[in-house]
Write an enzyme that holds these catalytic residues in place. Structure first.
Site, short mmCIF file in Angstrom:
data_model
loop_
_atom_site.label_atom_id
_atom_site.label_comp_id
_atom_site.label_asym_id
_atom_site.label_seq_id
_atom_site.Cartn_x
_atom_site.Cartn_y
_atom_site.Cartn_z
N LYS A 1 32.88 8.56 -4.97
CA LYS A 1 33.44 7.46 -5.77
C LYS A 1 34.72 7.91 -6.48
CE LYS A 1 30.33 8.78 -9.54
NZ LYS A 1 28.99 8.57 -10.10
N TYR B 1 57.34 17.12 -30.25
CA TYR B 1 57.10 15.99 -31.15
C TYR B 1 56.29 16.41 -32.38
CZ TYR B 1 58.64 12.61 -27.66
OH TYR B 1 59.39 11.88 -26.78
C1 LIG Z 1 28.16 9.69 -9.96
C2 LIG Z 1 26.74 9.61 -9.51
C3 LIG Z 1 26.16 10.67 -8.82
C4 LIG Z 1 26.83 12.03 -8.69
O1 LIG Z 1 26.71 12.72 -9.92
P1 LIG Z 1 27.30 14.19 -10.12
O2 LIG Z 1 26.87 14.56 -11.49
O3 LIG Z 1 28.78 14.08 -9.99
O4 LIG Z 1 26.71 15.05 -9.05
C5 LIG Z 1 24.89 10.49 -8.29
N1 LIG Z 1 24.24 9.30 -8.45
C6 LIG Z 1 24.76 8.28 -9.13
C7 LIG Z 1 23.97 7.03 -9.30
C8 LIG Z 1 26.02 8.39 -9.69
O5 LIG Z 1 26.54 7.38 -10.39
#
Ligand SMILES: *Cc1c(COP(=O)(O)O)cnc(C)c1O
Length: 349
Positions: A34, A244
């Site tokens: 994702k 800054y």
């Molecule tokens: C993002 C996600 C994962 C992966 O999690 P990590 O901690 O990056 O391994 C797995 N299952 C779901 C439902 C997620 O949203």
């Protein structure tokens, strides 16, 4: 070139997937890609994982799923964690939804993954909905479930009692439904032991080199390097300020290197005061504020430093987790915010 160089090692991603397969034991291991593979580029990362043998992919949105299907071709499962809410199944023929509620189940026909909430209180069937489903299994008649899944909330804290409680709740909920393969652990969950094993683990972060066991040596291989070019070096006298807010003041004659890269590129502004860069094997402290496109580092201790040199800010000496810790965030956020302006180079494919 006057923008940073982001190097992504696809070989390391594939080796990390194999490491996770080894730790997970019997069950398969998916890849969570994702948010454009946590910012590293799903169109390059996912095919590398597919070549390594990965056959299951998870994305967050239907659009991410469609793009991934283009990149992977037919074959691997692509499941959409957020489901199809607000869009129509017909629009996304190459991907399957994760069903997160009884309404999602009622609206769907065909293959899917079913998410049971065991403690996150975010997405997935609530305990009440699970009761209703167990009492009325015909609700699943038009749905072909590939997996039952749940998601751990504190897997990076092995001693937290919620881990075992989620395992118990997941076992109990699955036992009341028809026998369907299960998907349980994320990256950190894979390291919690056999009780957290399942037919399909769902790691994301660990594939990209994030430490799934905070506080312990990182079992994963580093995946990214980020080097920023030095644009100018300025001699600054005692009492003069840099950047800054006049937030840093030289106490001695100093050589200040200005590099291309700032908060617009995903470098947290909160890195101010704790950041470091590396050049010729030496460390240069970040001085002054992180600005939108620029940062300033004190290279007084590195006489060889010249404009055009590359200052490494993420790499073996300081990984994304270390940058995150110094800036009060997590490695996941550092990766997913890495800027689009960087020149991206993929190696190890
Ligand atoms: C993002 C996600 C994962 C992966 O999690 P990590 O901690 O990056 O391994 C797995 N299952 C779901 C439902 C997620 O949203």
């Amino acid at each position: 070139m006057s923008t940073g160089k982001l190097t992504i090692d696809l070989g390391a991603v594939a080796r990390n997937w194999r490491i996770l397969c080894g730790v997970h034991g019997g069950g398969a291991v998916a890849a969570v890609v994702k948010a454009d593979a946590y910012g590293l580029g799903a169109a390059r990362v996912a095919p590398a994982l597919q070549a390594a043998g990965c056959r299951h992919f998870f994305v967050a949105t239907p659009g991410e799923g469609d793009a991934l299907r283009e990149a992977l071709g037919d074959g691997p499962m692509i499941a959409v964690l957020d489901g199809f809410a607000g869009t129509r199944r017909e629009r996304h023929p190459g991907v399957i939804p994760v069903l997160n509620s009884l309404d999602d189940i009622a609206a769907h026909e065909g293959e899917a993954v079913l998410h049971l909430d065991t403690g996150m209180s975010r997405l997935g069937l609530s305990p009440t909905e699970m009761e209703m489903l167990a009492a009325e299994p015909h609700r699943l008649d038009r749905v072909r479930l590939r997996y039952l899944m749940t998601h751990l909330t504190v897997a990076e804290e092995p001693d937290h009692p919620l881990n075992a409680r989620q395992a118990e709740r997941f076992e109990a909920a699955c036992a009341r439904l028809p026998p369907i393969p299960r998907s349980f652990a994320n990256s950190s969950g894979i390291f919690l032991g056999p009780r957290f094993g399942s037919d399909l683990a769902r790691p994301g972060a660990a594939l990209y080199g994030i430490n799934p066991r905070p506080g312990w040596p990182n079992p994963m291989e580093p995946v990214i390097r980020l080097a920023l070019p030095i644009l100018q070096i300025r001699e600054v006298g005692p009492g003069e300020t840099v950047g800054y807010g006049a937030a840093w003041r030289a106490t001695a004659p100093s050589r200040i290197a200005t590099v291309a890269g700032g908060y617009a590129d995903g470098i947290p502004r909160a890195w101010d005061g704790r950041g470091r860069g590396f050049l010729h094997g030496k460390e240069a402290p970040l001085v002054g504020r992180v600005s939108m496109d620029l940062m300033t580092f004190d290279v007084s201790a590195i006489p060889k430093a010249r404009p055009g040199d590359w200052l490494e800010v993420i790499g073996p000496e300081q990984d994304a987790d270390a940058v995150a810790a110094a800036a009060g965030t997590i490695g996941y956020e550092i990766l997913t915010r890495l800027g689009r302006r960087f020149q991206r180079g993929y190696v190890g494919a």
